[in-house]
Design a protein around this motif. Structure first.
Motif, PDB file in Angstrom:
ATOM      1  N   PHE A   1       4.411   6.997  13.996  1.00  0.00           N
ATOM      2  CA  PHE A   1       4.558   6.906  15.438  1.00  0.00           C
ATOM      3  C   PHE A   1       3.674   7.907  16.188  1.00  0.00           C
ATOM      4  N   THR A   2       2.962   8.751  15.462  1.00  0.00           N
ATOM      5  CA  THR A   2       2.068   9.716  16.102  1.00  0.00           C
ATOM      6  C   THR A   2       0.929   8.983  16.807  1.00  0.00           C
ATOM      7  N   PRO A   3       0.668   9.265  18.069  1.00  0.00           N
ATOM      8  CA  PRO A   3      -0.420   8.569  18.780  1.00  0.00           C
ATOM      9  C   PRO A   3      -1.765   8.733  18.069  1.00  0.00           C
ATOM     10  N   VAL A   4      -2.486   7.631  17.959  1.00  0.00           N
ATOM     11  CA  VAL A   4      -3.807   7.614  17.327  1.00  0.00           C
ATOM     12  C   VAL A   4      -4.790   7.030  18.324  1.00  0.00           C
ATOM     13  N   SER A   5      -5.746   7.816  18.721  1.00  0.00           N
ATOM     14  CA  SER A   5      -6.735   7.352  19.693  1.00  0.00           C
ATOM     15  C   SER A   5      -7.801   6.514  19.004  1.00  0.00           C
ATOM     16  N   VAL A   6      -8.303   5.529  19.725  1.00  0.00           N
ATOM     17  CA  VAL A   6      -9.357   4.645  19.225  1.00  0.00           C
ATOM     18  C   VAL A   6     -10.616   4.889  20.040  1.00  0.00           C
ATOM     19  N   PRO A   7     -11.792   4.517  19.522  1.00  0.00           N
ATOM     20  CA  PRO A   7     -13.038   4.817  20.248  1.00  0.00           C
ATOM     21  C   PRO A   7     -13.080   4.244  21.655  1.00  0.00           C
ATOM     22  N   GLY A   8     -12.544   3.047  21.857  1.00  0.00           N
ATOM     23  CA  GLY A   8     -12.599   2.448  23.185  1.00  0.00           C
ATOM     24  C   GLY A   8     -11.517   2.930  24.123  1.00  0.00           C
ATOM     25  N   GLY A   9     -10.685   3.867  23.668  1.00  0.00           N
ATOM     26  CA  GLY A   9      -9.569   4.320  24.481  1.00  0.00           C
ATOM     27  C   GLY A   9      -8.298   3.590  24.116  1.00  0.00           C
ATOM     28  N   GLY A  10      -7.176   4.226  24.287  1.00  0.00           N
ATOM     29  CA  GLY A  10      -5.902   3.599  23.974  1.00  0.00           C
ATOM     30  C   GLY A  10      -5.276   4.207  22.731  1.00  0.00           C
ATOM     31  N   ASP A  11      -4.114   3.687  22.393  1.00  0.00           N
ATOM     32  CA  ASP A  11      -3.325   4.194  21.274  1.00  0.00           C
ATOM     33  C   ASP A  11      -3.158   3.092  20.249  1.00  0.00           C
ATOM     34  N   ALA A  12      -3.471   3.395  18.991  1.00  0.00           N
ATOM     35  CA  ALA A  12      -3.379   2.420  17.910  1.00  0.00           C
ATOM     36  C   ALA A  12      -2.117   2.574  17.084  1.00  0.00           C
ATOM     37  N   SER A  13      -1.202   3.462  17.482  1.00  0.00           N
ATOM     38  CA  SER A  13      -0.002   3.673  16.671  1.00  0.00           C
ATOM     39  C   SER A  13       0.879   2.436  16.641  1.00  0.00           C
ATOM     40  N   THR A  14       0.919   1.667  17.728  1.00  0.00           N
ATOM     41  CA  THR A  14       1.723   0.444  17.741  1.00  0.00           C
ATOM     42  C   THR A  14       1.217  -0.561  16.716  1.00  0.00           C
ATOM     43  N   LEU A  15      -0.099  -0.712  16.625  1.00  0.00           N
ATOM     44  CA  LEU A  15      -0.665  -1.617  15.621  1.00  0.00           C
ATOM     45  C   LEU A  15      -0.393  -1.112  14.212  1.00  0.00           C
ATOM     46  N   ILE A  16      -0.404   0.196  14.022  1.00  0.00           N
ATOM     47  CA  ILE A  16      -0.135   0.754  12.697  1.00  0.00           C
ATOM     48  C   ILE A  16       1.311   0.480  12.290  1.00  0.00           C
ATOM     49  N   VAL A  17       2.235   0.642  13.223  1.00  0.00           N
ATOM     50  CA  VAL A  17       3.646   0.358  12.920  1.00  0.00           C
ATOM     51  C   VAL A  17       3.830  -1.130  12.631  1.00  0.00           C
ATOM     52  N   ALA A  18       3.183  -1.986  13.414  1.00  0.00           N
ATOM     53  CA  ALA A  18       3.277  -3.427  13.150  1.00  0.00           C
ATOM     54  C   ALA A  18       2.695  -3.765  11.783  1.00  0.00           C
ATOM     55  N   ALA A  19       1.601  -3.124  11.400  1.00  0.00           N
ATOM     56  CA  ALA A  19       1.018  -3.363  10.075  1.00  0.00           C
ATOM     57  C   ALA A  19       1.961  -2.891   8.966  1.00  0.00           C
ATOM     58  N   TRP A  20       2.742  -1.847   9.228  1.00  0.00           N
ATOM     59  CA  TRP A  20       3.686  -1.378   8.211  1.00  0.00           C
ATOM     60  C   TRP A  20       4.744  -2.442   7.949  1.00  0.00           C
ATOM     61  N   PHE A  21       5.194  -3.127   8.971  1.00  0.00           N
ATOM     62  CA  PHE A  21       6.227  -4.141   8.781  1.00  0.00           C
ATOM     63  C   PHE A  21       5.716  -5.321   7.942  1.00  0.00           C
ATOM     64  N   VAL A  22       4.436  -5.630   8.032  1.00  0.00           N
ATOM     65  CA  VAL A  22       3.868  -6.763   7.281  1.00  0.00           C
ATOM     66  C   VAL A  22       2.958  -6.268   6.165  1.00  0.00           C
ATOM     67  N   ARG A  23       3.187  -5.057   5.691  1.00  0.00           N
ATOM     68  CA  ARG A  23       2.301  -4.470   4.682  1.00  0.00           C
ATOM     69  C   ARG A  23       2.287  -5.286   3.402  1.00  0.00           C
ATOM     70  N   GLY A  24       3.420  -5.862   3.042  1.00  0.00           N
ATOM     71  CA  GLY A  24       3.451  -6.665   1.825  1.00  0.00           C
ATOM     72  C   GLY A  24       2.555  -7.888   1.926  1.00  0.00           C
ATOM     73  N   TRP A  25       2.647  -8.601   3.041  1.00  0.00           N
ATOM     74  CA  TRP A  25       1.803  -9.771   3.232  1.00  0.00           C
ATOM     75  C   TRP A  25       0.325  -9.393   3.283  1.00  0.00           C
ATOM     76  N   LEU A  26       0.016  -8.284   3.919  1.00  0.00           N
ATOM     77  CA  LEU A  26      -1.384  -7.863   3.990  1.00  0.00           C
ATOM     78  C   LEU A  26      -1.949  -7.552   2.606  1.00  0.00           C
ATOM     79  N   MET A  27      -1.163  -6.875   1.781  1.00  0.00           N
ATOM     80  CA  MET A  27      -1.625  -6.560   0.425  1.00  0.00           C
ATOM     81  C   MET A  27      -1.818  -7.819  -0.407  1.00  0.00           C
ATOM     82  N   VAL A  28      -0.872  -8.742  -0.308  1.00  0.00           N
ATOM     83  CA  VAL A  28      -0.985  -9.980  -1.087  1.00  0.00           C
ATOM     84  C   VAL A  28      -2.201 -10.784  -0.646  1.00  0.00           C
ATOM     85  N   VAL A  29      -2.415 -10.891   0.654  1.00  0.00           N
ATOM     86  CA  VAL A  29      -3.555 -11.660   1.155  1.00  0.00           C
ATOM     87  C   VAL A  29      -4.872 -11.016   0.724  1.00  0.00           C
TER      88      VAL A  29
END
Length: 575
Positions: free
Chosen positions: A505-533
């Motif tokens: 949940f720690t804020p992560v800045s991206v080059p274009g501005g904004g916070d990528a922590s929400t995308l990281i948390v969403a990726a954690w929820f689907v981490r199994g599917w991402l690994m399998v794919v």
């Protein structure tokens, strides 16, 4: 504020007709005006901007315009492997509907349709696809108004939304398969144009109404069993679709020889040689029937109380997910239905392997669920095997990834024992031995079922072309075994953690501005599917590059599987 028209002494109802009934539409408009005035009053009192919803709609439209074309282009690239043999030199207009692109699109449509039907039927246990709130169930649908008058707008919105999404995906896949999109190196097939893409988009919009209807039917107790059986039939067609694609050229050749005879004319040969219009007609009739049932028949028999309770549970689970707790996902579809409660633990196995005895008892009490997951796992394995590259063709990365994803989804019902152990306050604290020993014991039953599913997939792959694969089928065996090891290890890895690590949940800045922590948390929820794919796609690429590359990818997958299991053991040991 005055009450809606149709009540009070001015009502046109006779005196002996009982209480006056208010029409739903005027009442709904009156309630809408009351809510808008209340919202404006609250916004004025709190100093908020009453136009926030306008900005929200603007943001959604802007995101759709920015990312919609990008998603369409990505889907068109996925559709490129579906075509190839149907176009080219010498192709005629009729071959647009009698080619490998036609076969590939129909196969993908059957597979996706089966998955959508299964998801729609299960969504009924989560309060969907036709939703209602507890307050609406109490004050609107408890006899005050006819359910059809209340819910028909919602049904139309669902039907139109599903048709738009399906047409979007279908048009992208068709454009890639027909060579109209997908990259600079793609050559369009002869005789095809935008009208063909529009036809496939229309077909997808028609066909998606059937799974939607089955989902709404599953919300009605009277239609629930029939909806589940129909969804099982569609899922079976999706599982058998790759086999149908293999035998399609032979069937097309035989039909062409029969219809080549001048005496063999009529509607049957017209539909057999140019099946596109016939397929559109059948899908259109099915869509009309499905929409009619969904709008006029099913809402009157829907269990609104159960739907409202499931919707409340879904909202609570979604709020927990936003906070990083995924443990409630297992209860999202309602309590697990167990059968055969008189069945007990096997005494000989209980003394030697109590954990295995416990997992087997759970499977025996959910026999039909386990049987369905075995069928799905077998179909996923078969799809992987018929989609890997071979001397006869380049294969399909989409088929390999989809088959691995289906096999991974099937393992969810096999690993219930491991998931229950991980949800304990102190995992493994009720039995002697270390956490590693208990995790290994809980993996015995999933591994055995995985061996059965992969073995059945290999057995079914023999008559559909396994002997034609390189190395006398050794490539197919390596791909099947590594895929089975991958999905079991990833399932163990996912089952061992139900709470998002706080550091994500720690804020992560991206080059274009904004916070990528929400995308990281969403990726954690689907981490199994991402690994399998990701790893399934790597296996496909390795199989196409040669034996050495495939063995290297297999070693990477096995090492990754070992790391997944070890990571689970270490995490549970720290709990």
């Amino acid at each position: 504020m005055s009450a809606p028209a149709g009540t009070g002494t001015g009502s046109a109802d006779p005196d002996d007709a009982g209480p006056a009934r208010v029409l739903y539409t005027p009442w709904r408009r009156w309630l809408g005006r009351l809510r808008r005035r209340s919202a404006l009053a609250r916004a004025a009192a709190s100093g908020a901007d009453p136009g926030d919803r306008v900005y929200l709609v603007y943001g959604v439209v802007l995101l759709a315009l920015v990312y919609g074309p990008m998603l369409w282009a990505a889907l068109s690239v996925v559709g490129v492997p579906l075509g190839g043999a149907g176009g080219g030199e010498g192709a005629v207009a009729a071959e647009r509907w009698s080619s490998s692109s036609f076969d590939g699109l129909v196969v993908v449509g059957l597979c996706v349709g089966g998955v959508l039907a299964l998801l729609a039927v299960n969504a009924a246990r989560a309060g969907g696809p036709l939703w209602t709130s507890p307050s609406e169930a109490t004050f609107v649908l408890a006899g005050q108004f006819p359910p059809v008058a209340v819910l028909w707008r919602r049904v139309v919105l669902l039907a139109v939304g599903a048709a738009v999404v399906a047409a979007f995906g279908g048009s992208a896949l068709a454009a890639g398969a027909l060579g109209l999109a997908g990259g600079a190196g793609v050559v369009p097939a002869d005789g095809v144009g935008p009208a063909d893409v529009a036809g496939w988009a229309l077909l997808a919009g028609f066909a998606v109404q059937v799974p939607l209807m089955l989902g709404v039917a599953a919300q009605a107790p009277r239609w629930r069993t029939a909806a589940r059986r129909a969804a099982g039939v569609l899922l079976g067609l999706g599982v058998l679709a790759p086999v149908l694609e293999v035998v399609a050229p032979q069937v097309r050749t035989a039909v062409g020889q029969v219809c080549a005879d001048p005496a063999a004319t009529g509607v049957a040969c017209s539909l057999a040689t140019v099946p596109g219009p016939g397929l559109l007609g059948v899908a259109g009739v099915a869509a009309l029937l499905a929409v009619w049932l969904t709008v006029r028949v099913l809402p009157t028999e829907m269990d609104v109380d159960a739907t409202a309770a499931a919707q409340r549970n879904t909202v609570a689970t979604s709020q927990a997910l936003i906070g990083g707790e995924a443990g409630g996902l297992t209860d999202l579809l309602g309590p697990v239905r167990l059968h055969g409660r008189r069945r007990t633990l096997w005494p000989p196995l209980l003394y030697r392997a109590p954990v295995v005895a416990r997992d087997l008892l759970g499977l025996r009490r959910r026999a039909w669920t386990v049987l369905g997951s075995l069928v799905a796992g077998t179909g996923g394995t078969l799809l992987v095997l018929v989609s890997i590259p071979s001397p006869e063709g380049p294969g399909s990365a989409f088929g390999v990834v989809l088959g691995a994803a289906v096999l991974y989804a099937a393992t969810s019902s096999w690993a219930s024992g491991l998931r229950d152990m991980a949800s304990q306050a102190r995992p493994g604290g009720l039995l002697p031995g270390g956490v590693g020993r208990l995790v290994a014991a809980h993996l015995v039953v999933p591994t055995a079922l995985g061996v059965v599913a992969v073995g059945a997939g290999l057995a079914l792959a023999v008559p559909v072309g396994l002997a034609g694969l390189p190395d006398d089928g050794a490539t197919a065996v390596v791909v099947a075994v590594t895929t089975g090891v991958l999905v079991l290890a990833v399932r163990c890895w996912v089952a061992g953690a139900t709470t998002v690590p706080t550091e994500l949940f720690t804020p992560v800045s991206v080059p274009g501005g904004g916070d990528a922590s929400t995308l990281i948390v969403a990726a954690w929820f689907v981490r199994g599917w991402l690994m399998v794919v990701a790893l399934a796609w790597s296996a496909y690429r390795g199989a196409g590059a040669g034996t050495g590359a495939l063995l290297a990818v297999a070693v990477v997958i096995v090492l990754s599987a070992a790391w997944f299991v070890r990571s689970t053991v270490r995490r549970l040991a720290r709990t």
